[in-house]
Write a protein that holds these residues in place. Structure first.
Motif, PDB file in Angstrom:
ATOM      1  N   MET A  32       1.030  -1.808   0.262  1.00 51.10           N
ATOM      2  CA  MET A  32       0.316   0.163   0.200  1.00 51.10           C
ATOM      3  C   MET A  32       1.028   1.140   0.102  1.00 51.10           C
ATOM      4  O   MET A  32       0.514   2.348  -0.330  1.00 51.10           O
ATOM      5  CB  MET A  32      -0.805   0.259   1.237  1.00 51.10           C
ATOM      6  CG  MET A  32      -2.427  -1.230   1.036  1.00 51.10           C
ATOM      7  SD  MET A  32      -3.558  -0.275  -0.352  1.00 51.10           S
ATOM      8  CE  MET A  32      -4.120   0.511   0.599  1.00 51.10           C
ATOM      9  N   ASN A  33       2.403   0.806   0.101  1.00 49.82           N
ATOM     10  CA  ASN A  33       2.823   2.360   0.391  1.00 49.82           C
ATOM     11  C   ASN A  33       3.225   3.214  -1.803  1.00 49.82           C
ATOM     12  O   ASN A  33       2.532   1.774  -2.207  1.00 49.82           O
ATOM     13  CB  ASN A  33       4.485   2.286   0.709  1.00 49.82           C
ATOM     14  CG  ASN A  33       5.360   1.236  -0.310  1.00 49.82           C
ATOM     15  OD1 ASN A  33       5.658   1.842  -1.250  1.00 49.82           O
ATOM     16  ND2 ASN A  33       5.261   0.034   0.169  1.00 49.82           N
ATOM     17  N   GLU A  34       3.393   4.565  -1.634  1.00 48.83           N
ATOM     18  CA  GLU A  34       3.660   4.712  -2.814  1.00 48.83           C
ATOM     19  C   GLU A  34       4.310   3.996  -3.943  1.00 48.83           C
ATOM     20  O   GLU A  34       3.911   3.673  -5.276  1.00 48.83           O
ATOM     21  CB  GLU A  34       3.796   6.126  -2.681  1.00 48.83           C
ATOM     22  CG  GLU A  34       2.705   7.301  -1.912  1.00 48.83           C
ATOM     23  CD  GLU A  34       2.880   8.694  -2.018  1.00 48.83           C
ATOM     24  OE1 GLU A  34       3.637   8.750  -2.129  1.00 48.83           O
ATOM     25  OE2 GLU A  34       1.922   9.024  -1.432  1.00 48.83           O
ATOM     26  N   THR A  35       5.827   3.622  -3.039  1.00 48.70           N
ATOM     27  CA  THR A  35       6.330   2.679  -4.082  1.00 48.70           C
ATOM     28  C   THR A  35       5.626   1.753  -4.991  1.00 48.70           C
ATOM     29  O   THR A  35       6.457   1.715  -5.919  1.00 48.70           O
ATOM     30  CB  THR A  35       7.210   2.820  -3.544  1.00 48.70           C
ATOM     31  OG1 THR A  35       7.986   4.180  -2.515  1.00 48.70           O
ATOM     32  CG2 THR A  35       8.529   2.115  -4.961  1.00 48.70           C
TER      33      THR A  35
ATOM     34  N   VAL B 222       2.011   9.470  -7.196  1.00 45.78           N
ATOM     35  CA  VAL B 222       2.099  10.743  -6.077  1.00 45.78           C
ATOM     36  C   VAL B 222       1.022  10.572  -5.070  1.00 45.78           C
ATOM     37  O   VAL B 222       1.278  10.459  -3.782  1.00 45.78           O
ATOM     38  CB  VAL B 222       2.116  11.962  -6.695  1.00 45.78           C
ATOM     39  CG1 VAL B 222       3.481  12.592  -7.807  1.00 45.78           C
ATOM     40  CG2 VAL B 222       1.113  12.458  -7.285  1.00 45.78           C
ATOM     41  N   SER B 223       0.078   9.488  -5.078  1.00 46.41           N
ATOM     42  CA  SER B 223      -0.463   9.708  -4.424  1.00 46.41           C
ATOM     43  C   SER B 223      -1.412   7.997  -4.954  1.00 46.41           C
ATOM     44  O   SER B 223      -1.792   7.728  -6.280  1.00 46.41           O
ATOM     45  CB  SER B 223      -2.026  10.461  -4.310  1.00 46.41           C
ATOM     46  OG  SER B 223      -3.090  10.944  -4.793  1.00 46.41           O
ATOM     47  N   ALA B 224      -2.333   7.733  -4.191  1.00 47.62           N
ATOM     48  CA  ALA B 224      -3.110   6.171  -4.686  1.00 47.62           C
ATOM     49  C   ALA B 224      -4.440   6.916  -5.848  1.00 47.62           C
ATOM     50  O   ALA B 224      -4.890   5.925  -6.779  1.00 47.62           O
ATOM     51  CB  ALA B 224      -3.808   5.568  -3.637  1.00 47.62           C
ATOM     52  N   ALA B 225      -4.838   8.023  -5.280  1.00 53.19           N
ATOM     53  CA  ALA B 225      -5.493   8.825  -6.135  1.00 53.19           C
ATOM     54  C   ALA B 225      -5.218   8.855  -7.451  1.00 53.19           C
ATOM     55  O   ALA B 225      -6.052   8.754  -8.611  1.00 53.19           O
ATOM     56  CB  ALA B 225      -6.639  10.311  -5.298  1.00 53.19           C
TER      57      ALA B 225
ATOM     58  N   ASP C  92      -4.745   8.289 -13.285  1.00 47.21           N
ATOM     59  CA  ASP C  92      -3.743   8.317 -14.591  1.00 47.21           C
ATOM     60  C   ASP C  92      -4.484   6.483 -15.098  1.00 47.21           C
ATOM     61  O   ASP C  92      -4.294   6.360 -16.469  1.00 47.21           O
ATOM     62  CB  ASP C  92      -2.873   8.063 -13.930  1.00 47.21           C
ATOM     63  CG  ASP C  92      -1.757   9.392 -13.710  1.00 47.21           C
ATOM     64  OD1 ASP C  92      -3.201  10.540 -13.975  1.00 47.21           O
ATOM     65  OD2 ASP C  92      -1.393   9.902 -13.236  1.00 47.21           O
ATOM     66  N   THR C  93      -4.703   5.638 -14.653  1.00 47.61           N
ATOM     67  CA  THR C  93      -5.191   4.393 -14.871  1.00 47.61           C
ATOM     68  C   THR C  93      -5.928   4.432 -15.623  1.00 47.61           C
ATOM     69  O   THR C  93      -6.230   3.432 -16.948  1.00 47.61           O
ATOM     70  CB  THR C  93      -5.001   2.772 -14.178  1.00 47.61           C
ATOM     71  OG1 THR C  93      -3.950   3.482 -13.593  1.00 47.61           O
ATOM     72  CG2 THR C  93      -5.474   1.629 -14.241  1.00 47.61           C
ATOM     73  N   LEU C  94      -7.272   4.994 -15.098  1.00 47.79           N
ATOM     74  CA  LEU C  94      -8.825   4.884 -15.947  1.00 47.79           C
ATOM     75  C   LEU C  94      -8.940   5.834 -17.229  1.00 47.79           C
ATOM     76  O   LEU C  94      -9.724   5.873 -17.827  1.00 47.79           O
ATOM     77  CB  LEU C  94      -9.888   4.834 -15.126  1.00 47.79           C
ATOM     78  CG  LEU C  94      -9.135   3.531 -13.927  1.00 47.79           C
ATOM     79  CD1 LEU C  94     -10.404   3.708 -12.775  1.00 47.79           C
ATOM     80  CD2 LEU C  94      -9.862   2.582 -14.459  1.00 47.79           C
TER      81      LEU C  94
END
Length: 301
Positions: free
Chosen positions: A92-95, A180-183, A188-190
């Motif tokens: 779950m960490n950003e990396t 940079v964040s989960a959001a 970017d993915t969708l």
């Protein structure tokens, strides 16, 4: 130990002789394991034609085993989702966020390995026993333990390949920098072309690896438990069964994917129920797909 006048005297052996005994015993077990991995049973593996009725029968039998072992298999299988949750928390960490979905889907690639103990429980119940969860660990004492471990390492290698492939796909589409964040990653993915490229390519690669696992693991682990056939012959028999029954095996793969998918959709908790039912059902599917072994070909646990 020395025996004198009907009594056994306990003595401490020479350290060198003790070490030689240990090495000799270890060599014996390694030799036995190597023979099991290569295969000692040269009798033909006779496959049957299977259809959807066999899948239904296997699932019913798997559910009956689940009911018979309910508390035992829940105790066993709770480890699987807990391990998954630990890995998810780690990712779950950003990396490592781009590896979260591949980790969830790839975790299912290890399902056949995780279910080996369930196959053993079904095997023992089929033979008229009343095994508990402890019977699952008897696999480690089986003659085919090293062969099963060898095949398990192959599945682990496929899992590692999938994780590496997932990272490479991310790196050449949305990466290589971590999100940079989960959001931002979800957006970017969708909503971007590189994001959809990652989804399409990742799905394609994942499908190929999942299909490989299905073909390789269809009956290979149960076959190793039941016969002295060796890893190569077990995998070949599994692949041959898939080749000769493509429609039925594809349906079985869809059933497994649906069951595991529903289990994962509940934060992996559903796997406590899905994994044992599918695991027990796999043993019964093996029984319906392969002609029974001759008595001399069956390993003794």
């Amino acid at each position: 130990m020395a025996k004198t006048d009907g009594h056994i005297d306990k003595t401490i052996g020479n350290p060198l002789s003790w070490a030689a005994h240990v090495i000799d015993a270890g060599s014996h077990h390694l030799g036995e394991g190597a023979r099991e991995t290569m295969g000692r049973d040269t009798a033909p593996i006779v496959l049957r034609k299977i259809g959807t009725q066999d899948l239904r029968a296997a699932l019913r039998a798997g559910y009956e085993d689940f009911k018979a072992f309910r508390s035992d298999v829940i105790f066993l299988c709770v480890v699987y989702p807990l391990a998954g949750l630990v890995l998810i928390r780690f990712a779950m960490n950003e990396t490592l966020l781009p590896l979260l979905v591949p980790l969830l889907t790839g975790f299912a690639l290890l399902g056949p390995v995780a279910a080996v103990g369930l196959y053993e429980m079904s095997r023992r119940r089929e033979a008229g026993g009343h095994p508990s969860w402890a019977a699952a660990f008897k696999v480690a004492e089986a003659p085919s333990a090293i062969a099963i471990l060898t095949l398990g390492l192959l599945f682990l290698a496929i899992f590692v390949v999938w994780m590496l492939a997932a990272w490479i796909i991310y790196a050449v589409t949305l990466g290589p920098e971590p999100p940079v964040s989960a959001a931002a990653f979800i957006s970017d993915t969708l909503t971007t072309t590189p994001g959809w490229a990652m989804i399409v390519v990742g799905t394609g690669v994942g499908f190929v690896l999942a299909a490989s696992v299905l073909v390789i693991g269809l009956i290979s682990f149960p076959l190793l438990l039941d016969r002295h056939v060796g890893v190569r012959r077990a995998v070949r028999a599994s692949a041959r069964l898939a080749r000769e029954n493509p429609r039925t095996v594809a349906i079985w793969g869809a059933v497994v994917a649906l069951g595991l998918g529903l289990g994962m959709a509940t934060l992996l908790i559903g796997l406590i129920f899905a994994l044992p039912i599918l695991g027990h059902a796999t043993w019964h599917l093996y029984r319906r797909a392969v002609e029974p072994a001759k008595p001399q070909d069956t390993p003794q646990a």
